[in-house]
Design an enzyme around this catalytic site. Structure first.
Site, PDB file in Angstrom:
ATOM      1  N   THR A 218      74.512 112.443  16.255  1.00 50.01           N
ATOM      2  CA  THR A 218      75.794 112.543  16.966  1.00 50.01           C
ATOM      3  C   THR A 218      76.804 111.701  16.179  1.00 50.01           C
ATOM      4  OG1 THR A 218      74.819 112.833  19.132  1.00 50.01           O
ATOM      5  CG2 THR A 218      76.974 111.760  19.084  1.00 50.01           C
ATOM      6  N   ASP A 249      76.028 112.859  27.458  1.00 48.74           N
ATOM      7  CA  ASP A 249      77.103 111.898  27.708  1.00 48.74           C
ATOM      8  C   ASP A 249      78.317 112.107  26.812  1.00 48.74           C
ATOM      9  OD1 ASP A 249      75.420 111.235  25.531  1.00 48.74           O
ATOM     10  OD2 ASP A 249      76.379 109.266  25.430  1.00 48.74           O
TER      11      ASP A 249
HETATM   12  N1  ASP Z   1      74.081 111.312  23.267  1.00 48.34           N
HETATM   13  C1  ASP Z   1      73.758 112.622  22.778  1.00 48.34           C
HETATM   14  C2  ASP Z   1      73.334 113.467  23.971  1.00 48.34           C
HETATM   15  O1  ASP Z   1      72.641 112.987  24.824  1.00 48.34           O
HETATM   16  C3  ASP Z   1      72.677 112.658  21.765  1.00 48.34           C
HETATM   17  C4  ASP Z   1      72.726 111.571  20.711  1.00 48.34           C
HETATM   18  O2  ASP Z   1      73.656 110.781  20.661  1.00 48.34           O
HETATM   19  O3  ASP Z   1      71.770 111.485  19.901  1.00 48.34           O
HETATM   20  O4  ASP Z   1      73.670 114.629  24.010  1.00 48.34           O
END
Ligand code: ASP
Length: 352
Positions: A218, A249
């Site tokens: 991300t 999130d």
């Molecule tokens: N936070 C992101 C999600 O839950 C994934 C990540 O940051 O690796 O979609």
């Protein structure tokens, strides 16, 4: 009497000089503060270990982080806005297959890519977000458009695509987001799930799609421009094997992204469900606002104490109104970089 008058007059002159110099001193300080600028980014957090990383891969990640942050830094240095810096920096990472955002996003259970992004402007507290987008090249640009050109904060799925088309944003074939590496990662996790796993193991496997560093990536950016305005943005493909229109999130204001000129800007990465439940990004800002905590104290408490206690993993990059910056994570690593107004560059991957 004349003497008394002279003494009084010189006393008044003295006071006014002092006030004037104090005033210009204050002005100088505020000018100095205003000309401060800074930028901080992440490219995902997780079990990123040196032993699983080839030298070439490590060099490729570092080079891309450096390229991305320098794009934003140049914009800020030339007097551009924090909004422009965040958007362009994130776009460099969205266009790179290395990160789980834009091209290179992870696959859903149905073998599609569904992208989420959000943006917040710390001056106006205005925000925009998109979820489950499948054919818009730059989800972060779309999130910003939702903020600037619609009456809404969050759009999803087909409707978000229609809006993007209407606003003239670049639409791509969903295949644009395909990468073999992410597709193989999905197959691996699906095969693992087929075996006889109990509920908890299945849950663990779901979030462990990437034993070899493949789940993470991300991307996020927070910038402070010369006008003292903070902006923050986050863009992601979510989590491998997600289904039922799962949204993490990243597009949720207060969880994945938050910005307020009075406090700080934050972009999160990690196990999204926990970041939603702990309102990570807003909590950091709130602790600074209501408890007068420093950026370091607030990020540390939210990640190392609150998130960790609940069982969540991940991290944040954050930057305050004075240009102080913080990387905070409870995982083995986080792709990350920062640059201040002196041009000092930090690019790191592992915990140290
Ligand atoms: N936070 C992101 C999600 O839950 C994934 C990540 O940051 O690796 O979609």
């Amino acid at each position: 009497m004349k003497k008394l008058f002279l003494i009084l007059a010189s006393f008044l002159v003295l006071i006014s000089c002092k006030n004037e110099s104090e005033f210009s001193l204050k002005q100088n300080i505020s000018n100095v503060k205003k000309s401060k600028f800074a930028i901080i980014i992440h490219g995902g957090a997780g079990t990123i270990l040196k032993k699983n990383m080839s030298d070439e891969k490590e060099a490729a990640y570092k080079a891309k982080l450096e390229e991305a942050i320098k794009v934003g830094h140049t914009i800020l240095k030339n007097g551009g806005t924090s909004t422009a810096a965040v958007m362009r920096t994130i776009q460099v990472m969205e266009e790179s297959p290395l990160f789980n955002a834009g091209k290179g996003a992870v696959f859903t259970h149905e073998e599609t890519n569904e992208l989420d992004a959000s943006f917040m402007d710390g001056k106006t507290l205005n925000a925009g977000a998109v979820a489950g987008v499948t054919n818009v090249k730059s989800p972060i640009e779309l999130a910003i458009k939702v903020m600037t050109d619609s009456d809404h904060v969050m759009l999803s799925g087909k409707g978000a695509s229609v809006f993007a088309k209407e606003k003239g944003l670049e639409i791509v074939d969903p295949n644009y987001f395909y990468t073999e590496r992410r597709f193989k990662s999905l197959q691996r996790i699906k095969n693992r799930n087929k075996t006889e796993l109990d509920h908890d193991d299945k849950k663990a496997a779901f979030y462990d799609a990437d034993i070899k560093n493949e789940k993470f990536g991300t991307v996020g950016c927070v910038a402070l421009d010369k006008e003292g305005n903070i902006a923050a943005g986050t863009s992601t493909g979510g989590m491998t094997n997600k289904r039922w229109g799962r949204i993490g999130d990243a597009p949720i204001i207060g969880s994945g992204t938050y910005a307020n000129n009075l406090t700080c800007g934050v972009s999160s990465t990690g196990w999204g469900e926990y970041f939603i439940r702990t309102q990570v990004a807003y909590d950091i800002s709130a602790q600074m606002e209501y408890q007068q905590k420093t950026l370091k104290e607030a990020t540390k408490d939210v990640i190392q104490n609150k998130l960790t206690k609940l069982g969540g993993t991940g991290g944040v990059v954050a930057l305050d109104k004075n240009g102080n910056m913080s990387f905070e994570f409870n995982t083995a690593g986080m792709y990350r970089a920062s640059m201040n107004d002196k041009g000092q560059l930090i690019v790191k991957i592992y915990k140290e």
